[in-house]
Design a protein around this motif. Structure first.
Motif, PDB file in Angstrom:
ATOM      1  N   TYR A 217      -9.698 -29.774  -1.899  1.00 18.04           N
ATOM      2  CA  TYR A 217     -10.357 -28.872  -0.792  1.00 18.04           C
ATOM      3  C   TYR A 217      -9.654 -28.986   0.546  1.00 18.04           C
ATOM      4  CZ  TYR A 217     -14.111 -29.214  -4.459  1.00 18.04           C
ATOM      5  OH  TYR A 217     -14.709 -28.989  -5.515  1.00 18.04           O
ATOM      6  N   GLU A 218      -8.636 -29.684   0.409  1.00 20.71           N
ATOM      7  CA  GLU A 218      -7.546 -29.722   1.586  1.00 20.71           C
ATOM      8  C   GLU A 218      -8.436 -30.351   2.831  1.00 20.71           C
ATOM      9  OE1 GLU A 218      -5.769 -26.174   1.892  1.00 20.71           O
ATOM     10  OE2 GLU A 218      -4.603 -26.177   0.175  1.00 20.71           O
ATOM     11  N   PRO A 219      -8.964 -31.341   2.781  1.00 23.21           N
ATOM     12  CA  PRO A 219      -9.623 -31.940   4.118  1.00 23.21           C
ATOM     13  C   PRO A 219      -8.562 -32.228   4.968  1.00 23.21           C
ATOM     14  CG  PRO A 219      -9.799 -33.768   2.326  1.00 23.21           C
ATOM     15  CD  PRO A 219      -9.142 -32.305   1.740  1.00 23.21           C
ATOM     16  N   HIS A 220      -8.865 -32.133   6.233  1.00 26.29           N
ATOM     17  CA  HIS A 220      -7.961 -32.576   7.205  1.00 26.29           C
ATOM     18  C   HIS A 220      -8.241 -34.163   7.835  1.00 26.29           C
ATOM     19  CE1 HIS A 220      -6.853 -28.348   8.738  1.00 26.29           C
ATOM     20  NE2 HIS A 220      -6.817 -28.350   7.539  1.00 26.29           N
ATOM     21  N   PHE A 221      -8.134 -34.964   6.832  1.00 25.66           N
ATOM     22  CA  PHE A 221      -8.374 -36.388   6.844  1.00 25.66           C
ATOM     23  C   PHE A 221      -7.278 -37.157   6.279  1.00 25.66           C
ATOM     24  CE2 PHE A 221     -11.299 -39.970   5.819  1.00 25.66           C
ATOM     25  CZ  PHE A 221     -11.116 -40.631   6.853  1.00 25.66           C
ATOM     26  N   SER A 222      -6.679 -38.239   6.587  1.00 25.91           N
ATOM     27  CA  SER A 222      -5.593 -38.834   6.031  1.00 25.91           C
ATOM     28  C   SER A 222      -5.704 -39.570   5.015  1.00 25.91           C
ATOM     29  CB  SER A 222      -4.907 -39.736   7.428  1.00 25.91           C
ATOM     30  OG  SER A 222      -5.732 -40.772   7.806  1.00 25.91           O
ATOM     31  N   LEU A 223      -6.858 -40.314   5.061  1.00 24.13           N
ATOM     32  CA  LEU A 223      -7.095 -41.433   3.941  1.00 24.13           C
ATOM     33  C   LEU A 223      -6.935 -41.415   2.492  1.00 24.13           C
ATOM     34  CD1 LEU A 223      -9.676 -43.645   5.526  1.00 24.13           C
ATOM     35  CD2 LEU A 223      -7.447 -44.144   5.185  1.00 24.13           C
ATOM     36  N   PRO A 224      -7.462 -40.230   2.094  1.00 23.18           N
ATOM     37  CA  PRO A 224      -7.288 -39.896   0.715  1.00 23.18           C
ATOM     38  C   PRO A 224      -5.762 -39.670   0.233  1.00 23.18           C
ATOM     39  CG  PRO A 224      -8.389 -37.907   1.628  1.00 23.18           C
ATOM     40  CD  PRO A 224      -8.387 -39.229   2.544  1.00 23.18           C
ATOM     41  N   TYR A 225      -5.016 -38.757   1.155  1.00 23.82           N
ATOM     42  CA  TYR A 225      -3.689 -38.429   0.863  1.00 23.82           C
ATOM     43  C   TYR A 225      -2.847 -39.905   0.899  1.00 23.82           C
ATOM     44  CZ  TYR A 225      -5.065 -33.679   2.108  1.00 23.82           C
ATOM     45  OH  TYR A 225      -5.776 -32.663   2.071  1.00 23.82           O
ATOM     46  N   LEU A 226      -3.227 -40.814   1.909  1.00 25.32           N
ATOM     47  CA  LEU A 226      -2.769 -42.228   1.942  1.00 25.32           C
ATOM     48  C   LEU A 226      -2.898 -42.946   0.934  1.00 25.32           C
ATOM     49  CD1 LEU A 226      -0.906 -43.808   3.668  1.00 25.32           C
ATOM     50  CD2 LEU A 226      -2.926 -44.454   4.773  1.00 25.32           C
ATOM     51  N   MET A 227      -3.797 -42.861   0.477  1.00 27.91           N
ATOM     52  CA  MET A 227      -4.247 -43.823  -0.669  1.00 27.91           C
ATOM     53  C   MET A 227      -3.454 -43.442  -2.046  1.00 27.91           C
ATOM     54  SD  MET A 227      -5.618 -46.543   0.363  1.00 27.91           S
ATOM     55  CE  MET A 227      -5.853 -47.239  -1.233  1.00 27.91           C
ATOM     56  N   ILE A 228      -3.479 -41.895  -2.138  1.00 27.67           N
ATOM     57  CA  ILE A 228      -2.537 -41.395  -3.154  1.00 27.67           C
ATOM     58  C   ILE A 228      -1.178 -41.683  -3.113  1.00 27.67           C
ATOM     59  CG2 ILE A 228      -2.107 -39.197  -4.408  1.00 27.67           C
ATOM     60  CD1 ILE A 228      -5.156 -38.372  -3.794  1.00 27.67           C
ATOM     61  N   ALA A 229      -0.721 -41.431  -2.049  1.00 31.31           N
ATOM     62  CA  ALA A 229       0.647 -41.934  -1.870  1.00 31.31           C
ATOM     63  C   ALA A 229       1.041 -43.258  -2.032  1.00 31.31           C
ATOM     64  CB  ALA A 229       0.983 -41.588  -0.283  1.00 31.31           C
ATOM     65  N   LYS A 230       0.164 -44.221  -1.573  1.00 34.22           N
ATOM     66  CA  LYS A 230       0.396 -45.722  -2.044  1.00 34.22           C
ATOM     67  C   LYS A 230       0.630 -45.973  -3.316  1.00 34.22           C
ATOM     68  CE  LYS A 230      -0.976 -47.561   2.535  1.00 34.22           C
ATOM     69  NZ  LYS A 230      -1.947 -48.814   2.905  1.00 34.22           N
ATOM     70  N   CYS A 231      -0.501 -45.353  -3.966  1.00 37.22           N
ATOM     71  CA  CYS A 231      -0.486 -45.687  -5.443  1.00 37.22           C
ATOM     72  C   CYS A 231       0.746 -44.804  -6.371  1.00 37.22           C
ATOM     73  CB  CYS A 231      -1.788 -45.182  -6.056  1.00 37.22           C
ATOM     74  SG  CYS A 231      -3.365 -46.195  -5.476  1.00 37.22           S
ATOM     75  N   ALA A 232       1.000 -43.797  -6.012  1.00 40.26           N
ATOM     76  CA  ALA A 232       2.039 -43.266  -6.341  1.00 40.26           C
ATOM     77  C   ALA A 232       3.340 -43.659  -6.041  1.00 40.26           C
ATOM     78  CB  ALA A 232       2.423 -41.780  -6.037  1.00 40.26           C
ATOM     79  N   HIS A 233       3.661 -44.077  -5.016  1.00 39.00           N
ATOM     80  CA  HIS A 233       4.669 -45.072  -4.736  1.00 39.00           C
ATOM     81  C   HIS A 233       4.988 -46.439  -5.339  1.00 39.00           C
ATOM     82  CE1 HIS A 233       6.935 -46.805  -0.772  1.00 39.00           C
ATOM     83  NE2 HIS A 233       7.791 -46.922  -1.877  1.00 39.00           N
ATOM     84  N   LYS A 234       3.796 -47.127  -5.646  1.00 36.96           N
ATOM     85  CA  LYS A 234       3.914 -48.216  -6.373  1.00 36.96           C
ATOM     86  C   LYS A 234       4.033 -48.030  -7.820  1.00 36.96           C
ATOM     87  CE  LYS A 234      -0.312 -50.073  -7.395  1.00 36.96           C
ATOM     88  NZ  LYS A 234      -1.793 -50.586  -7.283  1.00 36.96           N
ATOM     89  N   ARG A 235       3.690 -46.795  -8.094  1.00 34.34           N
ATOM     90  CA  ARG A 235       3.934 -46.272  -9.676  1.00 34.34           C
ATOM     91  C   ARG A 235       5.333 -45.637  -9.827  1.00 34.34           C
ATOM     92  NH1 ARG A 235      -1.901 -44.659 -11.936  1.00 34.34           N
ATOM     93  NH2 ARG A 235      -3.074 -46.470 -11.173  1.00 34.34           N
ATOM     94  N   ALA A 236       6.174 -45.470  -8.905  1.00 31.45           N
ATOM     95  CA  ALA A 236       7.425 -45.007  -8.656  1.00 31.45           C
ATOM     96  C   ALA A 236       7.495 -43.509  -8.944  1.00 31.45           C
ATOM     97  CB  ALA A 236       8.568 -45.733  -9.859  1.00 31.45           C
ATOM     98  N   ASP A 237       6.197 -42.979  -8.770  1.00 26.38           N
ATOM     99  CA  ASP A 237       6.294 -41.369  -8.766  1.00 26.38           C
ATOM    100  C   ASP A 237       6.468 -40.985  -7.155  1.00 26.38           C
ATOM    101  OD1 ASP A 237       5.586 -38.783  -9.137  1.00 26.38           O
ATOM    102  OD2 ASP A 237       3.702 -39.162  -9.790  1.00 26.38           O
ATOM    103  N   PHE A 238       7.717 -40.847  -6.917  1.00 32.46           N
ATOM    104  CA  PHE A 238       8.370 -40.773  -5.651  1.00 32.46           C
ATOM    105  C   PHE A 238       7.969 -39.444  -4.935  1.00 32.46           C
ATOM    106  CE2 PHE A 238      11.127 -44.376  -7.074  1.00 32.46           C
ATOM    107  CZ  PHE A 238      10.342 -45.448  -6.358  1.00 32.46           C
ATOM    108  N   ASP A 239       8.423 -38.477  -5.839  1.00 32.56           N
ATOM    109  CA  ASP A 239       7.991 -37.043  -5.406  1.00 32.56           C
ATOM    110  C   ASP A 239       6.491 -36.806  -4.681  1.00 32.56           C
ATOM    111  OD1 ASP A 239      10.843 -36.195  -5.619  1.00 32.56           O
ATOM    112  OD2 ASP A 239      10.211 -35.572  -7.819  1.00 32.56           O
ATOM    113  N   TYR A 240       5.471 -37.300  -5.800  1.00 32.63           N
ATOM    114  CA  TYR A 240       4.314 -37.100  -5.078  1.00 32.63           C
ATOM    115  C   TYR A 240       3.794 -38.149  -4.176  1.00 32.63           C
ATOM    116  CZ  TYR A 240      -0.639 -36.461  -6.431  1.00 32.63           C
ATOM    117  OH  TYR A 240      -2.098 -35.983  -6.380  1.00 32.63           O
TER     118      TYR A 240
END
Length: 230
Positions: free
Chosen positions: A101-124
């Protein structure tokens, strides 16, 4: 409890949650006071680790979602409940629904990014770090915003380092330093960046900074870099 006292307590809780979640909470259920009451009660439950009660209240408002802003908030706060519970897969499932729903709020994007980073899904991870940063830059967050943003930039340039995007990583490092000149944890990742860049001058500079800041972290970083085969 009289209505006036109830209304006063509700407003106090709502205001507290708005400080943390304003960009996604404020636009939600604007014309539905009942939904806002249940949502506020759920957030109070989550903050007290009363997870089951919180989810029970969230279930009451699921069918009250009538627009994108309502849906974004519902999925986000469901994800938050699972985050508080330590249930990462469920958290991610709801946060991924939220960002549809493209919310203008950082937290969901940030948590997804951190988890993807930890899982070596670097593009995501990169994609979602960029979105998180864009919203944090524009959010009216508390005074610790600079620390939060510097930390996110640190994660971001670490991700870029893992992708071999060294120029972009160095630019993100510099932005983090502008935001917060002193941040010892960042030095570890900066050392790794310059090790991969084979920039011995910068590597020595940052290792020395780390040595003067945190001896234990310096030793582990030095051992890690010495073991690299570049």
């Amino acid at each position: 409890m009289g209505f006036d006292k109830f209304s006063e307590n509700f407003q106090k809780s709502w205001d507290i949650h708005m400080q943390a979640f304003g960009p996604i909470l404020g636009p939600a259920f604007i014309d539905n006071f009942e939904a806002r009451i249940h949502l506020t009660a759920a957030l109070n439950n989550f903050s007290r680790k009363e997870i089951k009660s919180g989810f029970t209240k969230m279930a009451l408002i699921k069918d009250m979602c009538s627009c994108d802003e309502d849906c974004a908030a519902w999925f986000f706060f469901m994800g938050l409940g699972f985050e508080v519970s330590g249930m990462e897969e469920e958290m991610l499932r709801y946060y991924r629904e939220c960002i549809k729903y493209e919310p203008h709020f950082s937290l969901p994007y940030l948590m997804i990014a951190k988890c993807a980073h930890k899982r070596a899904d670097f593009d995501y991870a990169e994609e979602n770090y960029i979105k998180a940063i864009s919203y944090i830059e524009n959010e009216n967050l508390p005074p610790q915003t600079r620390l939060v943003l510097a930390s996110v930039y640190t994660n971001y340039f670490s991700c870029l380092t893992s992708m071999g995007k060294y120029s972009a990583a160095e630019a993100a490092l510099k932005r983090s330093e502008e935001l917060l000149p002193v941040y010892p944890q960042r030095l570890h990742y900066a050392c790794i960046l310059y090790a991969y860049m084979e920039n011995s001058e910068k590597l020595s500079e940052y290792l020395e900074k780390l040595k003067n800041s945190n001896t234990e972290l310096y030793k582990s970083t030095k051992d890690y870099i010495d073991g690299l085969i570049i």
